[in-house]
Design an enzyme around this catalytic site. Structure first.
Site, PDB file in Angstrom:
ATOM      1  N   LYS A   1      24.741  16.532 -40.822  1.00 50.64           N
ATOM      2  CA  LYS A   1      26.057  17.057 -41.149  1.00 50.64           C
ATOM      3  C   LYS A   1      27.085  15.921 -41.281  1.00 50.64           C
ATOM      4  O   LYS A   1      26.773  14.754 -41.053  1.00 50.64           O
ATOM      5  CB  LYS A   1      26.483  18.092 -40.106  1.00 50.64           C
TER       6      LYS A   1
HETATM    7  C1  LIG Z   1      22.355  22.804 -39.897  1.00 54.63           C
HETATM    8  C2  LIG Z   1      22.584  24.228 -40.137  1.00 54.63           C
HETATM    9  C3  LIG Z   1      22.550  25.158 -39.096  1.00 54.63           C
HETATM   10  C4  LIG Z   1      22.126  24.810 -37.688  1.00 54.63           C
HETATM   11  O1  LIG Z   1      22.871  23.819 -37.091  1.00 54.63           O
HETATM   12  P1  LIG Z   1      22.406  23.276 -35.643  1.00 54.63           P
HETATM   13  O2  LIG Z   1      23.615  22.610 -35.094  1.00 54.63           O
HETATM   14  O3  LIG Z   1      21.293  22.317 -35.897  1.00 54.63           O
HETATM   15  O4  LIG Z   1      21.971  24.426 -34.841  1.00 54.63           O
HETATM   16  C5  LIG Z   1      22.873  26.470 -39.370  1.00 54.63           C
HETATM   17  N1  LIG Z   1      23.181  26.866 -40.617  1.00 54.63           N
HETATM   18  C6  LIG Z   1      23.185  26.015 -41.653  1.00 54.63           C
HETATM   19  C7  LIG Z   1      23.557  26.504 -43.016  1.00 54.63           C
HETATM   20  C8  LIG Z   1      22.872  24.672 -41.452  1.00 54.63           C
HETATM   21  O5  LIG Z   1      22.855  23.835 -42.500  1.00 54.63           O
END
Ligand SMILES: *Cc1c(COP(=O)(O)O)cnc(C)c1O
Length: 390
Positions: A190
């Site tokens: 992210k």
């Molecule tokens: C990365 C992601 C998640 C999960 O995030 P985490 O912090 O790893 O639990 C959920 N939804 C989407 C669309 C993502 O890209």
């Protein structure tokens, strides 16, 4: 185009966190303070995050997945309820729906933006629909107003899976500033990174207070409050909670990362601009479509083959791999996974299946150099000539 085929010693990652001495310093400070679990740094991270997106309350949790779970749980969604969700998303958007005991109902996406298609959403509604999990796909805002209006007309609650969308805006409004529960992620893929970590935003102070209790075993007061009190306070447990706490180590890194968010997003947009410009000359490649209402953060750069199937896309990615460039398929189709084979499909998912077969993501992150961007562009031209145009 330069010849990249002989330079297979190059190695370009798909994603990479951008850390510096600020993050190192922040961690040292927390370690020396002796307070490493959820404490003053988490509180500061929440305040800074809320101010940045322009919302009254931000609640830190251990991941976006726990944030999504907690959203559904706090809204009382469970057995017998349906939640509409795009199949074309990371599987973490869907798993929490099952974990609260509800049933996911898969909807299709718009073929150009890859975001939830409002008509497909509406067609998926039944008298049992309680919520829609609206994913801002790869940081590209979905059409929030359109979905909100149609959801409100049917008494359906909107939850925003904003895991990828920190720094993005919808009609000029930052993602996370709406009236809905928003769930963000700080996973290394992210835009800002704490290792693991998540954040929930809401304008509702009472809901935020309840989320803070629920993430901490349902405890009536926080550790910080108890620590700062001028007398001994005994907590109570009015509701059954969870351990979804973020640690102060993670939060301190998050604070340092927040300072750099604008610079990160600006760099990502610049890289996306270079890719868009270069690939306009490649008829085999469709560059990302950005609707007029959306200002994306380019958490990912998603491109698509204008024709061909998954085996052609995979051959293209393999040709990139041989040139030292890491890529991935663009988005997964959750309904095609064995774990979701038992969920009946209620409408067409044709655009989901096409996107699952034809899309891929290219390296994009703040520390990707101009030279590396040029190398990725050259590599894609060569790979297309080798695999698609041949
Ligand atoms: C990365 C992601 C998640 C999960 O995030 P985490 O912090 O790893 O639990 C959920 N939804 C989407 C669309 C993502 O890209």
């Amino acid at each position: 185009m330069g010849d990249t085929s002989g330079s297979s010693n190059r190695s370009i990652a798909l994603a990479k966190p951008s850390f510096s001495t600020e993050e190192e310093q922040a961690l040292i400070e927390v370690i020396r303070s002796g307070w490493v679990t959820q404490g003053p740094k988490v509180a500061e991270f929440e305040e800074r995050f809320a101010a940045l997106v322009g919302i009254e309350n931000a609640v830190a949790v251990s991941s976006a997945t726990s944030a999504l779970f907690l959203s559904l749980h706090a809204l009382g969604i469970g057995a017998g309820d349906e939640v509409v969700v795009p199949s074309l998303t990371f599987i973490a958007s869907v798993n929490p729906i099952v974990h609260v005991g509800a049933t996911p109902v898969f909807a299709d996406v718009d073929p150009r933006s890859f975001n939830l298609d409002p008509d497909s959403f509406e067609a998926a509604l039944t008298p049992r629909t309680r919520a829609v999990m609206l994913v801002h796909q790869l940081g590209l805002p979905a059409d929030l107003d359109e979905i909100e209006q149609r959801a409100a007309a049917r008494g359906v609650t909107v939850i925003e899976d904003s895991a990828c969308a920190l720094g993005s805006a919808y009609k000029g409004r930052p993602i996370g500033s709406s009236d809905n529960l928003n769930c963000f992620s700080f996973h290394p893929r992210k835009v800002i990174v704490t290792g693991e970590g998540g954040m929930m935003t809401t304008p509702d102070a009472e809901l935020a207070a309840r989320l803070r209790r629920l993430r901490h075993q349902g405890m009536s007061i926080s550790d910080v409050e108890r620590h700062r009190a001028d007398r001994v306070i005994t907590e109570t447990y009015p509701e059954i909670g969870f351990n979804f706490r973020l640690s102060d180590l993670h939060a301190a890194v998050g604070i340092a990362q927040l300072d750099k968010l604008d610079a990160f997003v600006a760099r990502r947009r610049a890289i996306a601009g270079r890719y868009d410009e270069a690939f306009a000359a490649l008829p085999e490649i469709v560059t990302p479509h950005v609707p007029g209402f959306a200002s994306p953060n380019y958490q990912s750069y998603i491109a698509r083959l204008s024709r061909g199937d998954a085996s052609m896309r995979d051959a293209l990615l393999d040709a990139m791999f041989r040139r030292g460039v890491a890529t991935r398929r663009g988005l997964m189709a959750v309904h095609k996974e064995a774990s979701y084979a038992h969920i009946p499909l209620t409408g067409s998912l044709e655009h989901t299946e096409a996107a699952d077969a034809q899309t891929f993501v290219l390296p994009i992150y703040a520390d990707l150099s101009d030279d590396e961007v040029g190398y990725v562009i050259d590599a894609l031209f060569e790979a297309v000539a080798e695999v698609v145009a041949a």
